[in-house]
Design an enzyme around this catalytic site. Structure first.
Site, PDB file in Angstrom:
ATOM      1  N   LYS A  24      42.335  37.832  53.171  1.00  0.00           N
ATOM      2  CA  LYS A  24      41.137  37.791  52.299  1.00  0.00           C
ATOM      3  C   LYS A  24      40.605  39.202  52.079  1.00  0.00           C
ATOM      4  O   LYS A  24      39.421  39.408  51.819  1.00  0.00           O
ATOM      5  CB  LYS A  24      40.049  36.892  52.896  1.00  0.00           C
ATOM      6  CG  LYS A  24      40.420  35.409  52.956  1.00  0.00           C
ATOM      7  CD  LYS A  24      40.440  34.779  51.560  1.00  0.00           C
ATOM      8  CE  LYS A  24      40.827  33.311  51.632  1.00  0.00           C
ATOM      9  NZ  LYS A  24      41.039  32.734  50.274  1.00  0.00           N
ATOM     10  N   ARG A  25      41.487  40.175  52.236  1.00  0.00           N
ATOM     11  CA  ARG A  25      41.143  41.583  52.005  1.00  0.00           C
ATOM     12  C   ARG A  25      39.933  42.012  52.855  1.00  0.00           C
ATOM     13  O   ARG A  25      39.097  42.795  52.450  1.00  0.00           O
ATOM     14  CB  ARG A  25      40.886  41.869  50.517  1.00  0.00           C
ATOM     15  CG  ARG A  25      42.002  41.424  49.564  1.00  0.00           C
ATOM     16  CD  ARG A  25      43.398  41.789  50.038  1.00  0.00           C
ATOM     17  NE  ARG A  25      44.442  41.426  49.071  1.00  0.00           N
ATOM     18  CZ  ARG A  25      45.451  40.584  49.316  1.00  0.00           C
ATOM     19  NH1 ARG A  25      45.550  39.978  50.521  1.00  0.00           N
ATOM     20  NH2 ARG A  25      46.369  40.347  48.405  1.00  0.00           N
ATOM     21  N   ALA A  61      36.893  44.141  51.131  1.00  0.00           N
ATOM     22  CA  ALA A  61      36.550  43.696  49.769  1.00  0.00           C
ATOM     23  C   ALA A  61      35.097  43.257  49.641  1.00  0.00           C
ATOM     24  O   ALA A  61      34.725  42.655  48.633  1.00  0.00           O
ATOM     25  CB  ALA A  61      37.483  42.557  49.353  1.00  0.00           C
ATOM     26  N   LEU A  63      31.333  41.451  50.440  1.00  0.00           N
ATOM     27  CA  LEU A  63      30.806  40.122  50.741  1.00  0.00           C
ATOM     28  C   LEU A  63      31.860  39.053  50.450  1.00  0.00           C
ATOM     29  O   LEU A  63      32.538  39.114  49.422  1.00  0.00           O
ATOM     30  CB  LEU A  63      29.595  39.881  49.832  1.00  0.00           C
ATOM     31  CG  LEU A  63      28.924  38.520  49.871  1.00  0.00           C
ATOM     32  CD1 LEU A  63      28.148  38.353  51.163  1.00  0.00           C
ATOM     33  CD2 LEU A  63      27.980  38.367  48.672  1.00  0.00           C
ATOM     34  N   GLU A 111      29.116  49.355  51.779  1.00  0.00           N
ATOM     35  CA  GLU A 111      27.864  49.374  52.549  1.00  0.00           C
ATOM     36  C   GLU A 111      28.154  49.519  54.044  1.00  0.00           C
ATOM     37  O   GLU A 111      27.463  50.255  54.757  1.00  0.00           O
ATOM     38  CB  GLU A 111      27.066  48.089  52.263  1.00  0.00           C
ATOM     39  CG  GLU A 111      26.620  48.012  50.805  1.00  0.00           C
ATOM     40  CD  GLU A 111      25.752  46.793  50.521  1.00  0.00           C
ATOM     41  OE1 GLU A 111      26.299  45.670  50.542  1.00  0.00           O
ATOM     42  OE2 GLU A 111      24.552  46.955  50.268  1.00  0.00           O
ATOM     43  N   GLU A 131      29.130  44.527  42.460  1.00  0.00           N
ATOM     44  CA  GLU A 131      27.913  43.709  42.364  1.00  0.00           C
ATOM     45  C   GLU A 131      27.365  43.731  40.946  1.00  0.00           C
ATOM     46  O   GLU A 131      26.916  42.704  40.424  1.00  0.00           O
ATOM     47  CB  GLU A 131      26.818  44.245  43.305  1.00  0.00           C
ATOM     48  CG  GLU A 131      27.054  43.998  44.773  1.00  0.00           C
ATOM     49  CD  GLU A 131      27.852  45.100  45.459  1.00  0.00           C
ATOM     50  OE1 GLU A 131      28.580  45.842  44.771  1.00  0.00           O
ATOM     51  OE2 GLU A 131      27.762  45.202  46.689  1.00  0.00           O
ATOM     52  N   ARG A 134      29.087  41.313  38.910  1.00  0.00           N
ATOM     53  CA  ARG A 134      29.033  39.927  39.407  1.00  0.00           C
ATOM     54  C   ARG A 134      27.629  39.351  39.234  1.00  0.00           C
ATOM     55  O   ARG A 134      27.330  38.258  39.703  1.00  0.00           O
ATOM     56  CB  ARG A 134      29.411  39.848  40.887  1.00  0.00           C
ATOM     57  CG  ARG A 134      30.712  40.529  41.243  1.00  0.00           C
ATOM     58  CD  ARG A 134      31.847  39.579  41.576  1.00  0.00           C
ATOM     59  NE  ARG A 134      33.040  40.317  41.956  1.00  0.00           N
ATOM     60  CZ  ARG A 134      34.049  40.603  41.142  1.00  0.00           C
ATOM     61  NH1 ARG A 134      34.051  40.187  39.893  1.00  0.00           N
ATOM     62  NH2 ARG A 134      35.093  41.285  41.572  1.00  0.00           N
ATOM     63  N   GLY A 139      23.013  44.276  48.898  1.00  0.00           N
ATOM     64  CA  GLY A 139      22.082  43.629  49.827  1.00  0.00           C
ATOM     65  C   GLY A 139      22.336  44.015  51.270  1.00  0.00           C
ATOM     66  O   GLY A 139      21.663  43.530  52.169  1.00  0.00           O
TER      67      GLY A 139
HETATM   68  C1  1HE Z   1      38.074  37.439  48.453  1.00  0.00           C
HETATM   69  C2  1HE Z   1      37.319  38.619  48.225  1.00  0.00           C
HETATM   70  C3  1HE Z   1      35.906  38.543  48.399  1.00  0.00           C
HETATM   71  C4  1HE Z   1      39.393  39.068  47.868  1.00  0.00           C
HETATM   72  N1  1HE Z   1      35.380  37.354  48.761  1.00  0.00           N
HETATM   73  N2  1HE Z   1      37.495  36.307  48.814  1.00  0.00           N
HETATM   74  N3  1HE Z   1      33.533  42.018  46.241  1.00  0.00           N
HETATM   75  C5  1HE Z   1      34.248  42.025  45.100  1.00  0.00           C
HETATM   76  O1  1HE Z   1      33.777  41.671  44.040  1.00  0.00           O
HETATM   77  C6  1HE Z   1      35.683  42.445  45.240  1.00  0.00           C
HETATM   78  C7  1HE Z   1      36.579  41.248  45.022  1.00  0.00           C
HETATM   79  N4  1HE Z   1      37.976  41.527  45.359  1.00  0.00           N
HETATM   80  C8  1HE Z   1      38.802  42.248  44.578  1.00  0.00           C
HETATM   81  O2  1HE Z   1      38.425  42.832  43.578  1.00  0.00           O
HETATM   82  C9  1HE Z   1      40.244  42.270  44.980  1.00  0.00           C
HETATM   83  O3  1HE Z   1      40.482  41.167  45.838  1.00  0.00           O
HETATM   84  C10 1HE Z   1      40.685  43.566  45.727  1.00  0.00           C
HETATM   85  C11 1HE Z   1      40.687  44.750  44.748  1.00  0.00           C
HETATM   86  C12 1HE Z   1      39.790  43.873  46.902  1.00  0.00           C
HETATM   87  C13 1HE Z   1      42.112  43.361  46.282  1.00  0.00           C
HETATM   88  O4  1HE Z   1      42.985  42.917  45.242  1.00  0.00           O
HETATM   89  P1  1HE Z   1      44.365  42.178  45.635  1.00  0.00           P
HETATM   90  O5  1HE Z   1      45.134  41.967  44.348  1.00  0.00           O
HETATM   91  O6  1HE Z   1      45.035  42.946  46.720  1.00  0.00           O
HETATM   92  O7  1HE Z   1      43.954  40.780  46.291  1.00  0.00           O
HETATM   93  P2  1HE Z   1      43.478  39.406  45.579  1.00  0.00           P
HETATM   94  O8  1HE Z   1      44.681  38.657  45.084  1.00  0.00           O
HETATM   95  O9  1HE Z   1      42.402  39.666  44.592  1.00  0.00           O
HETATM   96  O10 1HE Z   1      42.802  38.651  46.777  1.00  0.00           O
HETATM   97  C14 1HE Z   1      43.561  38.086  47.843  1.00  0.00           C
HETATM   98  C15 1HE Z   1      42.775  36.936  48.413  1.00  0.00           C
HETATM   99  O11 1HE Z   1      41.554  37.445  48.961  1.00  0.00           O
HETATM  100  C16 1HE Z   1      42.347  35.916  47.351  1.00  0.00           C
HETATM  101  O12 1HE Z   1      42.265  34.665  47.961  1.00  0.00           O
HETATM  102  P3  1HE Z   1      43.448  33.562  47.827  1.00  0.00           P
HETATM  103  O13 1HE Z   1      42.978  32.431  48.667  1.00  0.00           O
HETATM  104  O14 1HE Z   1      43.538  33.291  46.353  1.00  0.00           O
HETATM  105  O15 1HE Z   1      44.681  34.228  48.352  1.00  0.00           O
HETATM  106  C17 1HE Z   1      40.960  36.394  46.972  1.00  0.00           C
HETATM  107  O16 1HE Z   1      40.145  35.340  46.455  1.00  0.00           O
HETATM  108  C18 1HE Z   1      40.441  36.814  48.341  1.00  0.00           C
HETATM  109  N5  1HE Z   1      39.345  37.783  48.221  1.00  0.00           N
HETATM  110  N6  1HE Z   1      38.169  39.611  47.861  1.00  0.00           N
HETATM  111  C19 1HE Z   1      36.173  36.279  48.964  1.00  0.00           C
HETATM  112  N7  1HE Z   1      35.111  39.601  48.230  1.00  0.00           N
HETATM  113  C20 1HE Z   1      25.554  42.279  51.271  1.00  0.00           C
HETATM  114  S1  1HE Z   1      25.749  42.059  49.681  1.00  0.00           S
HETATM  115  C21 1HE Z   1      27.292  42.693  49.281  1.00  0.00           C
HETATM  116  C22 1HE Z   1      27.654  42.219  47.911  1.00  0.00           C
HETATM  117  C23 1HE Z   1      29.103  42.391  47.640  1.00  0.00           C
HETATM  118  O17 1HE Z   1      29.857  42.853  48.445  1.00  0.00           O
HETATM  119  S2  1HE Z   1      29.575  41.900  46.083  1.00  0.00           S
HETATM  120  C24 1HE Z   1      31.188  42.496  45.932  1.00  0.00           C
HETATM  121  C25 1HE Z   1      32.206  41.491  46.372  1.00  0.00           C
END
Ligand code: 1HE
Length: 257
Positions: A24-25, A61, A63, A111, A131, A134, A139
């Site tokens: 889940k990265r 990755a 939250l 963060e 964020e 999205r 946070g």
């Molecule tokens: C996740 C998450 C996640 C991956 N929550 N499940 N963060 C983001 O908006 C970043 C979201 N993630 C990405 O943009 C990409 O996953 C990555 C660039 C980090 C990596 O890409 P990649 O191609 O290596 O992996 P993937 O195919 O996108 O993800 C692999 C799996 O990890 C997949 O699940 P699967 O069950 O389909 O295999 C994804 O859904 C899962 N995954 N990232 C849940 N973030 C205190 S407030 C903070 C607010 C935030 O942090 S908002 C930003 C959130």
């Protein structure tokens, strides 16, 4: 205190804390955030410095978006405060923490990295704050800590436009203090942590607890806090021994690297 997605490895006086959720990265579920809090809260007493890194191709990755359910305003605030409490344990815990970064360092992952005292990034690292796209806001303390690294203008740009910084530009912008070849961030971070572990504990305490607060104080108060901290640090027997060793030619000189 153990968690399936967090590994704690004690190597002498350095603790290596690893996020172990690569499928889940290393996305930060609530459970994992609490495990980070508990781990830094209860590091063994002999630990003098720590490293945090992530298993797999990415540091973190952010939250865990699958847990981002409908929350009312109160629950949302408490969730953010839970992150604050956990990352406070990293920043103001017992020992300096070096983050070893690679791949995605995004959202809450950035963060987390920003709550550490030093960041070492390998050349695969990239930084983003998704964020903005999205429909949410930072946070996990990012609004306070990230501008201190890169400035308000760069953070605003990242969140408004989705800008992603690569490792090289990220180092220039101030995200990381060290840029290293692919796959070597943890090794470098451990070497730095071993060096940090040799410092007098009061010096490390001053750098973790006094310096960031002095930097926030009006200068007249900052000068006074600095003087008090300096007096306390130099009065420790260890400080006197270290200065004596230098004067007797028994301690290393400062040398160009
Ligand atoms: C996740 C998450 C996640 C991956 N929550 N499940 N963060 C983001 O908006 C970043 C979201 N993630 C990405 O943009 C990409 O996953 C990555 C660039 C980090 C990596 O890409 P990649 O191609 O290596 O992996 P993937 O195919 O996108 O993800 C692999 C799996 O990890 C997949 O699940 P699967 O069950 O389909 O295999 C994804 O859904 C899962 N995954 N990232 C849940 N973030 C205190 S407030 C903070 C607010 C935030 O942090 S908002 C930003 C959130």
């Amino acid at each position: 205190m153990t968690h399936q997605d967090l590994q704690l490895d004690i190597r002498g006086d350095v603790a290596v804390v690893r996020l172990t959720r690569p499928h889940k990265r290393n996305a930060l579920s609530d459970g994992l955030v609490l495990a980070i809090r508990d781990t830094f809260q209860s590091l063994p007493a002999n630990v003098r410095a720590a490293v945090i890194d992530g298993e797999g191709d990415h540091f973190c990755a952010g939250l865990d978006l699958s847990e981002l359910k409908e929350r009312d305003a109160g629950a949302g605030m408490h969730h953010s405060r839970m992150w604050h409490a956990a990352l406070e344990e990293v920043q103001y815990g017992p020992v300096p923490v070096v983050a070893a970064l690679h791949g995605a360092v995004v959202g809450g992952g950035l963060e987390l990295a920003a709550s550490c005292h030093i960041r070492v990034a390998d050349e695969t690292t990239f930084y983003a704050l998704p964020e903005g796209s999205r429909g949410i806001f930072v946070g996990g303390g990012g609004a306070v800590r990230i501008p201190r690294l890169i400035g308000v203008a760069r953070m605003t740009d990242m969140m408004l436009t989705g800008r992603v910084y690569n490792a090289e530009d990220g180092e220039k912008a101030g995200f990381a203090q060290y840029l290293v070849p692919k796959g070597t961030a943890t090794e470098k971070a451990i070497a730095l942590a071993e060096r940090i572990a040799q410092n007098a504990p009061l010096t490390n305490y001053a750098l973790m607890h006094a310096l960031p607060r002095i930097a926030e104080q009006p200068s007249d108060q900052g000068f006074l806090t600095e003087a008090l901290m300096a007096a306390i640090a130099q009065s420790a027997p260890e400080a006197k021994e270290r200065v004596r060793a230098f004067l007797e030619g028994k301690a290393a000189k400062v040398a160009k690297s």
